[in-house]
Write a protein that holds these residues in place. Sequence first.
Motif, PDB file in Angstrom:
ATOM      1  N   THR A  19       0.791  -1.232   0.000  1.00 35.11           N
ATOM      2  CA  THR A  19       0.000   0.000   0.000  1.00 35.11           C
ATOM      3  C   THR A  19       0.821   1.279   0.000  1.00 35.11           C
ATOM      4  O   THR A  19       0.246   2.364   0.034  1.00 35.11           O
ATOM      5  CB  THR A  19      -0.959   0.019   1.207  1.00 35.11           C
ATOM      6  N   ASP A  20       2.126   1.185  -0.059  1.00 35.86           N
ATOM      7  CA  ASP A  20       2.956   2.395  -0.074  1.00 35.86           C
ATOM      8  C   ASP A  20       2.550   3.354  -1.188  1.00 35.86           C
ATOM      9  O   ASP A  20       2.273   4.528  -0.950  1.00 35.86           O
ATOM     10  CB  ASP A  20       4.440   2.037  -0.260  1.00 35.86           C
ATOM     11  N   TYR A  23      -1.190   4.671  -0.997  1.00 34.26           N
ATOM     12  CA  TYR A  23      -1.355   5.690   0.029  1.00 34.26           C
ATOM     13  C   TYR A  23      -0.758   7.017  -0.444  1.00 34.26           C
ATOM     14  O   TYR A  23      -1.372   8.073  -0.285  1.00 34.26           O
ATOM     15  CB  TYR A  23      -0.708   5.246   1.347  1.00 34.26           C
ATOM     16  N   LYS A  27      -2.895  10.485  -1.008  1.00 34.89           N
ATOM     17  CA  LYS A  27      -2.534  11.717  -0.303  1.00 34.89           C
ATOM     18  C   LYS A  27      -2.320  12.864  -1.300  1.00 34.89           C
ATOM     19  O   LYS A  27      -2.767  13.991  -1.071  1.00 34.89           O
ATOM     20  CB  LYS A  27      -1.277  11.485   0.535  1.00 34.89           C
ATOM     21  N   MET A  79      -8.190   7.696   1.909  1.00 33.23           N
ATOM     22  CA  MET A  79      -6.854   7.882   2.455  1.00 33.23           C
ATOM     23  C   MET A  79      -6.820   7.530   3.945  1.00 33.23           C
ATOM     24  O   MET A  79      -5.902   6.851   4.413  1.00 33.23           O
ATOM     25  CB  MET A  79      -6.392   9.330   2.256  1.00 33.23           C
ATOM     26  N   GLU A  80      -7.825   7.963   4.687  1.00 35.57           N
ATOM     27  CA  GLU A  80      -7.853   7.706   6.124  1.00 35.57           C
ATOM     28  C   GLU A  80      -8.033   6.222   6.434  1.00 35.57           C
ATOM     29  O   GLU A  80      -7.469   5.711   7.407  1.00 35.57           O
ATOM     30  CB  GLU A  80      -8.934   8.537   6.803  1.00 35.57           C
ATOM     31  N   ARG A  83      -4.682   4.757   5.849  1.00 36.30           N
ATOM     32  CA  ARG A  83      -3.771   5.191   6.907  1.00 36.30           C
ATOM     33  C   ARG A  83      -4.030   4.399   8.193  1.00 36.30           C
ATOM     34  O   ARG A  83      -3.095   3.965   8.866  1.00 36.30           O
ATOM     35  CB  ARG A  83      -3.912   6.682   7.179  1.00 36.30           C
ATOM     36  N   ARG A  86      -2.752   0.858   7.770  1.00 38.00           N
ATOM     37  CA  ARG A  86      -1.292   0.848   7.807  1.00 38.00           C
ATOM     38  C   ARG A  86      -0.804   1.018   9.246  1.00 38.00           C
ATOM     39  O   ARG A  86       0.143   0.363   9.673  1.00 38.00           O
ATOM     40  CB  ARG A  86      -0.718   1.947   6.909  1.00 38.00           C
ATOM     41  N   LYS A  87      -1.458   1.870   9.999  1.00 40.43           N
ATOM     42  CA  LYS A  87      -1.090   2.072  11.404  1.00 40.43           C
ATOM     43  C   LYS A  87      -1.294   0.775  12.193  1.00 40.43           C
ATOM     44  O   LYS A  87      -0.452   0.406  13.019  1.00 40.43           O
ATOM     45  CB  LYS A  87      -1.916   3.213  12.011  1.00 40.43           C
TER      46      LYS A  87
END
Length: 107
Positions: A19-20, A23, A27, A79-80, A83, A86-87
């Motif tokens: 997902t790099d 994402y 963004k 995006m969120e 994110r 990913r977190k």
Amino acid sequence: MSLPDQNAVEKALHYLAETDEKYGRLKARVKALEHEAKVIKGLTFLESTGTVAEREALATSCQTYRAFVNDLENAVADMEIIRAKRKRAELTIDLFRTVEASRRAGS
């Protein structure tokens, strides 16, 4: 939810790697849409007549501006979500490291 194992860490690392780019592109899209919405609002404001309040109301209620705000909202949500996922993957990896370090220290 149980403590992460080696398999969970591998999945988390794979997800992060996968997902790099997505994402980053999301963004960038959000930033571009924020700018585009300001441009559309500004152009509509400049093309309108009436008081400042009337022109502002026309600028923020025009169909084109509202469509861009909707696109922006969807892009921010996408995006969120990525994110947050990913977190969670990063936390899984960190928790695994902590558990493994504690296990080694106890051995």
